[in-house]
Motif scaffolding. Structure first.
Motif, PDB file in Angstrom:
ATOM      1  N   LYS A  23       0.843  -1.200   0.000  1.00 19.35           N
ATOM      2  CA  LYS A  23       0.000   0.000   0.000  1.00 19.35           C
ATOM      3  C   LYS A  23       0.874   1.244   0.000  1.00 19.35           C
ATOM      4  O   LYS A  23       2.011   1.229   0.472  1.00 19.35           O
ATOM      5  CB  LYS A  23      -0.906   0.034   1.234  1.00 19.35           C
ATOM      6  CG  LYS A  23      -1.911  -1.093   1.309  1.00 19.35           C
ATOM      7  CD  LYS A  23      -2.980  -0.906   0.290  1.00 19.35           C
ATOM      8  CE  LYS A  23      -4.052  -1.983   0.390  1.00 19.35           C
ATOM      9  NZ  LYS A  23      -5.048  -1.854  -0.624  1.00 19.35           N
ATOM     10  N   TRP A  28       0.584   5.502   0.896  1.00 17.31           N
ATOM     11  CA  TRP A  28      -0.184   6.593   1.518  1.00 17.31           C
ATOM     12  C   TRP A  28       0.317   7.920   0.966  1.00 17.31           C
ATOM     13  O   TRP A  28       1.493   8.247   1.097  1.00 17.31           O
ATOM     14  CB  TRP A  28       0.011   6.588   3.033  1.00 17.31           C
ATOM     15  CG  TRP A  28      -0.616   5.419   3.708  1.00 17.31           C
ATOM     16  CD1 TRP A  28      -0.095   4.161   3.813  1.00 17.31           C
ATOM     17  CD2 TRP A  28      -1.875   5.386   4.361  1.00 17.31           C
ATOM     18  NE1 TRP A  28      -0.964   3.340   4.494  1.00 17.31           N
ATOM     19  CE2 TRP A  28      -2.065   4.084   4.854  1.00 17.31           C
ATOM     20  CE3 TRP A  28      -2.875   6.330   4.584  1.00 17.31           C
ATOM     21  CZ2 TRP A  28      -3.193   3.695   5.552  1.00 17.31           C
ATOM     22  CZ3 TRP A  28      -3.997   5.943   5.295  1.00 17.31           C
ATOM     23  CH2 TRP A  28      -4.155   4.642   5.760  1.00 17.31           C
ATOM     24  N   HIS A  49       4.740  -7.134   8.873  1.00 17.22           N
ATOM     25  CA  HIS A  49       4.339  -5.788   8.460  1.00 17.22           C
ATOM     26  C   HIS A  49       5.591  -4.924   8.430  1.00 17.22           C
ATOM     27  O   HIS A  49       6.294  -4.793   9.429  1.00 17.22           O
ATOM     28  CB  HIS A  49       3.318  -5.210   9.443  1.00 17.22           C
ATOM     29  CG  HIS A  49       2.944  -3.799   9.152  1.00 17.22           C
ATOM     30  ND1 HIS A  49       2.728  -2.874  10.135  1.00 17.22           N
ATOM     31  CD2 HIS A  49       2.747  -3.142   7.989  1.00 17.22           C
ATOM     32  CE1 HIS A  49       2.410  -1.709   9.591  1.00 17.22           C
ATOM     33  NE2 HIS A  49       2.427  -1.855   8.287  1.00 17.22           N
ATOM     34  N   ASP A 100       6.987  -1.034   7.095  1.00 20.11           N
ATOM     35  CA  ASP A 100       6.614   0.263   6.539  1.00 20.11           C
ATOM     36  C   ASP A 100       7.846   1.144   6.459  1.00 20.11           C
ATOM     37  O   ASP A 100       8.848   0.891   7.120  1.00 20.11           O
ATOM     38  CB  ASP A 100       5.461   0.927   7.305  1.00 20.11           C
ATOM     39  CG  ASP A 100       5.775   1.239   8.747  1.00 20.11           C
ATOM     40  OD1 ASP A 100       6.908   1.637   9.068  1.00 20.11           O
ATOM     41  OD2 ASP A 100       4.860   1.108   9.577  1.00 20.11           O
ATOM     42  N   TRP A 139       4.884   7.333   2.277  1.00 28.15           N
ATOM     43  CA  TRP A 139       4.837   6.296   3.262  1.00 28.15           C
ATOM     44  C   TRP A 139       4.267   5.074   2.603  1.00 28.15           C
ATOM     45  O   TRP A 139       3.204   5.097   2.004  1.00 28.15           O
ATOM     46  CB  TRP A 139       3.981   6.743   4.468  1.00 28.15           C
ATOM     47  CG  TRP A 139       4.280   5.917   5.660  1.00 28.15           C
ATOM     48  CD1 TRP A 139       3.449   4.983   6.179  1.00 28.15           C
ATOM     49  CD2 TRP A 139       5.446   5.924   6.459  1.00 28.15           C
ATOM     50  NE1 TRP A 139       4.048   4.416   7.282  1.00 28.15           N
ATOM     51  CE2 TRP A 139       5.283   4.975   7.468  1.00 28.15           C
ATOM     52  CE3 TRP A 139       6.648   6.614   6.398  1.00 28.15           C
ATOM     53  CZ2 TRP A 139       6.254   4.727   8.418  1.00 28.15           C
ATOM     54  CZ3 TRP A 139       7.611   6.361   7.349  1.00 28.15           C
ATOM     55  CH2 TRP A 139       7.397   5.428   8.343  1.00 28.15           C
ATOM     56  N   GLU A 159       3.572   0.727   2.879  1.00 33.72           N
ATOM     57  CA  GLU A 159       3.391  -0.409   3.767  1.00 33.72           C
ATOM     58  C   GLU A 159       3.406  -1.694   2.946  1.00 33.72           C
ATOM     59  O   GLU A 159       2.955  -1.711   1.800  1.00 33.72           O
ATOM     60  CB  GLU A 159       2.057  -0.333   4.507  1.00 33.72           C
ATOM     61  CG  GLU A 159       1.995   0.741   5.558  1.00 33.72           C
ATOM     62  CD  GLU A 159       0.688   0.666   6.322  1.00 33.72           C
ATOM     63  OE1 GLU A 159       0.720   0.314   7.509  1.00 33.72           O
ATOM     64  OE2 GLU A 159      -0.351   0.970   5.709  1.00 33.72           O
ATOM     65  N   TRP A 160       3.889  -2.756   3.581  1.00 35.54           N
ATOM     66  CA  TRP A 160       3.960  -4.053   2.928  1.00 35.54           C
ATOM     67  C   TRP A 160       3.575  -5.097   3.961  1.00 35.54           C
ATOM     68  O   TRP A 160       4.183  -5.188   5.028  1.00 35.54           O
ATOM     69  CB  TRP A 160       5.369  -4.272   2.421  1.00 35.54           C
ATOM     70  CG  TRP A 160       5.614  -5.486   1.587  1.00 35.54           C
ATOM     71  CD1 TRP A 160       4.718  -6.200   0.836  1.00 35.54           C
ATOM     72  CD2 TRP A 160       6.879  -6.128   1.391  1.00 35.54           C
ATOM     73  NE1 TRP A 160       5.337  -7.233   0.196  1.00 35.54           N
ATOM     74  CE2 TRP A 160       6.668  -7.212   0.515  1.00 35.54           C
ATOM     75  CE3 TRP A 160       8.160  -5.883   1.866  1.00 35.54           C
ATOM     76  CZ2 TRP A 160       7.698  -8.049   0.111  1.00 35.54           C
ATOM     77  CZ3 TRP A 160       9.180  -6.714   1.465  1.00 35.54           C
ATOM     78  CH2 TRP A 160       8.960  -7.792   0.591  1.00 35.54           C
ATOM     79  N   PHE A 161       2.560  -5.871   3.650  1.00 38.68           N
ATOM     80  CA  PHE A 161       2.071  -6.921   4.523  1.00 38.68           C
ATOM     81  C   PHE A 161       2.315  -8.263   3.839  1.00 38.68           C
ATOM     82  O   PHE A 161       1.881  -8.460   2.703  1.00 38.68           O
ATOM     83  CB  PHE A 161       0.568  -6.767   4.771  1.00 38.68           C
ATOM     84  CG  PHE A 161       0.189  -5.450   5.393  1.00 38.68           C
ATOM     85  CD1 PHE A 161       0.118  -5.315   6.773  1.00 38.68           C
ATOM     86  CD2 PHE A 161      -0.103  -4.356   4.594  1.00 38.68           C
ATOM     87  CE1 PHE A 161      -0.243  -4.111   7.340  1.00 38.68           C
ATOM     88  CE2 PHE A 161      -0.461  -3.144   5.161  1.00 38.68           C
ATOM     89  CZ  PHE A 161      -0.532  -3.016   6.544  1.00 38.68           C
TER      90      PHE A 161
END
Length: 130
Positions: free
Chosen positions: A66, A68, A98, A100, A108, A110-112
């Motif tokens: 994701k 942001w 997780h 970030d 910013w 994020e990677w899950f």
């Protein structure tokens, strides 16, 4: 050194990601600048800075990246194959890794990653002096 437990005693704050490779249900992340706490059972009661290593996420079930660009909602990542290149935070909860941080100095991201386990293969490390 190969570490496969106590992810919470590892720190990836300010660690760089040089490369990400996906193969055979695993994600291989080339890491520079991770930290192994002296509290980790494999650290020999010393703090270590990992100059280079590979964080292997094993038995990958899914991943999601994701981006942001405001504070309202995450957006689809423009380059999910390389979700970030500098980690600010990393955690593991209920089989979800997780991460970030930044990509190309832009915040910013994020990677899950949902995976069954991990192995940190340390290639080069130096004892951290207090």
């Amino acid at each position: 050194m190969r570490i496969t437990s106590d992810f919470d005693k590892l720190s990836f704050h300010d660690a760089g990601i040089a490369k990400i490779v996906r193969e055979d249900g695993c994600i291989l992340i080339s890491i520079e600048g991770a930290f192994i706490s002296s509290d980790h059972p494999q650290a020999g009661e010393k703090d270590w800075v990992v100059e280079s290593g590979t964080l292997k996420l094993l038995g990958v079930i899914s991943e999601e990246a994701k981006y942001w660009d405001d504070t309202k909602a995450a957006r689809e990542h423009p380059q999910p194959e390389m979700p970030l290149d500098e980690i600010m935070h990393a955690s593991l909860e209920n089989d979800v890794f997780h991460f970030d941080g930044f990509r190309g100095s832009v915040p910013w991201f994020e990677w899950f990653v949902t995976a069954q386990g991990f192995a940190l293969e340390v290639i080069a490390a130096n004892e951290k002096n207090s």
